[in-house]
Write an enzyme that holds these catalytic residues in place. Structure first.
Site, PDB file in Angstrom:
ATOM      1  N   HIS A  91       6.615   2.194   2.514  1.00 46.02           N
ATOM      2  CA  HIS A  91       5.205   2.492   2.256  1.00 46.02           C
ATOM      3  C   HIS A  91       4.648   1.411   1.361  1.00 46.02           C
ATOM      4  O   HIS A  91       5.367   0.836   0.546  1.00 46.02           O
ATOM      5  CB  HIS A  91       5.051   3.871   1.596  1.00 46.02           C
ATOM      6  N   HIS A  93       1.619   0.573  -1.422  1.00 44.49           N
ATOM      7  CA  HIS A  93       0.616   1.123  -2.330  1.00 44.49           C
ATOM      8  C   HIS A  93      -0.646   0.261  -2.281  1.00 44.49           C
ATOM      9  O   HIS A  93      -0.552  -0.969  -2.330  1.00 44.49           O
ATOM     10  CB  HIS A  93       1.146   1.125  -3.770  1.00 44.49           C
TER      11      HIS A  93
END
Ligand code: AMP
Ligand code: ZN
Length: 102
Positions: A91, A93
């Site tokens: 992932h 940010h």
């Protein structure tokens, strides 16, 4: 497999390959997570076939920022426990706003 990011529901944006959510514990005024639907543990686990997906991840960041009117932001990917990665599903940010320290 027990992976929360394989199960997570979008609250910001979604397409065929990605989910974008608000971080549950924001570290900046704006804190989104851009999550590929494909389960890849970390940047360390990327294969050459993931090249297009990772390029698309950058374009998702660009799109979300543009859609939300975010002019300046930081993109961060943590790789490995010692670098702060706690969820073993890639992932990125997207961080912006006054709580962010430079
Ligand atoms: P990392 O430390 O890079 O692995 O980032 C994991 C991030 O996921 C942290 O910033 C958490 O606050 C966030 N997080 C964990 N669970 C959820 C959730 N269910 N929904 C949204 N964000 C989450
Ligand atoms: Zn997963």
């Amino acid at each position: 497999m027990d992976c929360i990011f394989c199960e997570i529901k979008s609250d910001v944006y979604e397409n065929d390959s990605f989910i974008v959510v608000k971080d549950i514990n924001p570290k900046a005024e704006i804190h989104f997570l851009i999550i590929p639907k494909k389960h890849i543990e970390s940047i360390s686990h990327l294969e050459p076939e993931d090249k297009d997906l990772m390029g698309k991840m950058m374009l998702i960041a660009q799109k979300v920022a543009k859609d939300k009117g975010i002019e300046s932001y930081n993109l961060q990917i943590n790789v490995g426990r010692k670098a702060g990665q706690v969820i073993d599903h890639i992932h990125m940010h997207l961080l912006s706003g006054k709580k962010l320290c430079h």
